[in-house]
Design an enzyme around this catalytic site. Sequence first.
Site, PDB file in Angstrom:
ATOM      1  N   GLU A 196      -5.057   6.187 -13.615  1.00 52.88           N
ATOM      2  CA  GLU A 196      -3.936   5.832 -12.811  1.00 52.88           C
ATOM      3  C   GLU A 196      -2.986   4.940 -13.669  1.00 52.88           C
ATOM      4  O   GLU A 196      -1.750   5.446 -13.610  1.00 52.88           O
ATOM      5  CB  GLU A 196      -4.246   4.689 -12.022  1.00 52.88           C
ATOM      6  CG  GLU A 196      -3.397   4.196 -10.932  1.00 52.88           C
ATOM      7  CD  GLU A 196      -3.731   3.233  -9.965  1.00 52.88           C
ATOM      8  OE1 GLU A 196      -2.867   2.719  -9.347  1.00 52.88           O
ATOM      9  OE2 GLU A 196      -5.084   3.047  -9.893  1.00 52.88           O
ATOM     10  N   ILE A 255       0.922  -1.219  -0.036  1.00 48.39           N
ATOM     11  CA  ILE A 255       0.032   0.165   0.047  1.00 48.39           C
ATOM     12  C   ILE A 255       0.829   1.296  -0.008  1.00 48.39           C
ATOM     13  O   ILE A 255       1.588   1.680   1.007  1.00 48.39           O
ATOM     14  CB  ILE A 255      -0.752  -0.032   1.233  1.00 48.39           C
ATOM     15  CG1 ILE A 255      -1.665  -1.308   1.354  1.00 48.39           C
ATOM     16  CG2 ILE A 255      -1.761   1.193   1.054  1.00 48.39           C
ATOM     17  CD1 ILE A 255      -2.785  -1.566   0.076  1.00 48.39           C
TER      18      ILE A 255
END
Length: 388
Positions: free
Chosen positions: A247, A161
């Site tokens: 993205e 993450i």
Amino acid sequence: MTDISAQPWMTGEAADLFAMATEFFGREVPAGREKWEAQQHVDRSFWRKCGELGLLCVNAPVEYGGGGGSFLHQATIQEAYARLGDRSWGNTIHSGVVADYISDYGTGEQCRRWLPKMATGEMLGALAMTEPSGGSDLKALRTRAVRTDEGWRISGSKTFITNGGSADLVLVACSTDPSKGSRGISLVVVEAKDAAGFTRGRPLSKLGQHGADTTELHFDDVLVPASNLLGQEGQGFAIMMGKLPQERLMIGITAVNAIELAVAVTTDYVAERNAFGGPLLDKQHVRFELAECATLAKVARVFLNECIRVHLSAGLDLATSSMCKWWLTDIQCQVVDRCLQLHGGYGYMTEYTIARLYADARAQRIYGGTNEIQKELIARSLKATGRY
């Protein structure tokens, strides 16, 4: 390096933003890089400076503290930063993903609550999608969010993450109704401070991108208010899929700038390095290698510019964004490898830019959906339409 201000999508306003961001990053990033890599995250003071200059949440509405801009402005900031060859700063996720999700799908109350603090750098954002057992398979999420009278109770783990160790606000992809598959996936927001049951794992030791904040996150019956659901229940997968083209385009921007930087630093190196009676640049093989790499850089830039143009005008379709992501990152790894070879033994030394570019490049073919997944998406689009 390419004169970015001459790119067809770079308007006068964007060119001014690029000049300001370039000056700021050129001063601050080299000064902080060594410390960031040692501690495996960017200092919060850097984020706050970015906020003061308006470099965070540039797409968010002005009424919520953002810049009121568009993807053009986000791409401009990404270009200015990527040209330095640094991969520490997680603004692509913070501003380009999390803030965009909130702006597009959040309620007015959610936008007022979170976006102003994100725009100043007081609150950092992360998107928790990937799980230890799932990788790129988002439909196989095991993290559960169960609705109770008190709110949502979240249990599960996430890994790889970005901004995970520093994030104050985590958008968690959860299964809220396993019986519905991807239609049962929702996005629930966890405000990390004082969230009982929320823990962060150690910073992950990576091959490259050492200054990037990358961690595991764990949710042990974490309770959040019912109002922390982003969008509608069951809409999470559709939200994530809708934003993936942008993205992946941002990943492409990083790839092209790394390609151009690799060619630039290698050209300088072989012009200065003497071997076998003269500069390496005098050797035909070296010149041919650079000629091929420079050509690939030019083609990559043209393709990227076209993808940006399309995205600004009509939105980039899923198949083309997959082409952008897989091809540009593959070419990035190829060019950087060839340029490192031209450095000889010095290319393996981390004080040389090319060595950092080499280590940082490899993850580009993995995150944002592996390149194999991108090819599968492209193939499905061909099967569905018979054309591209």
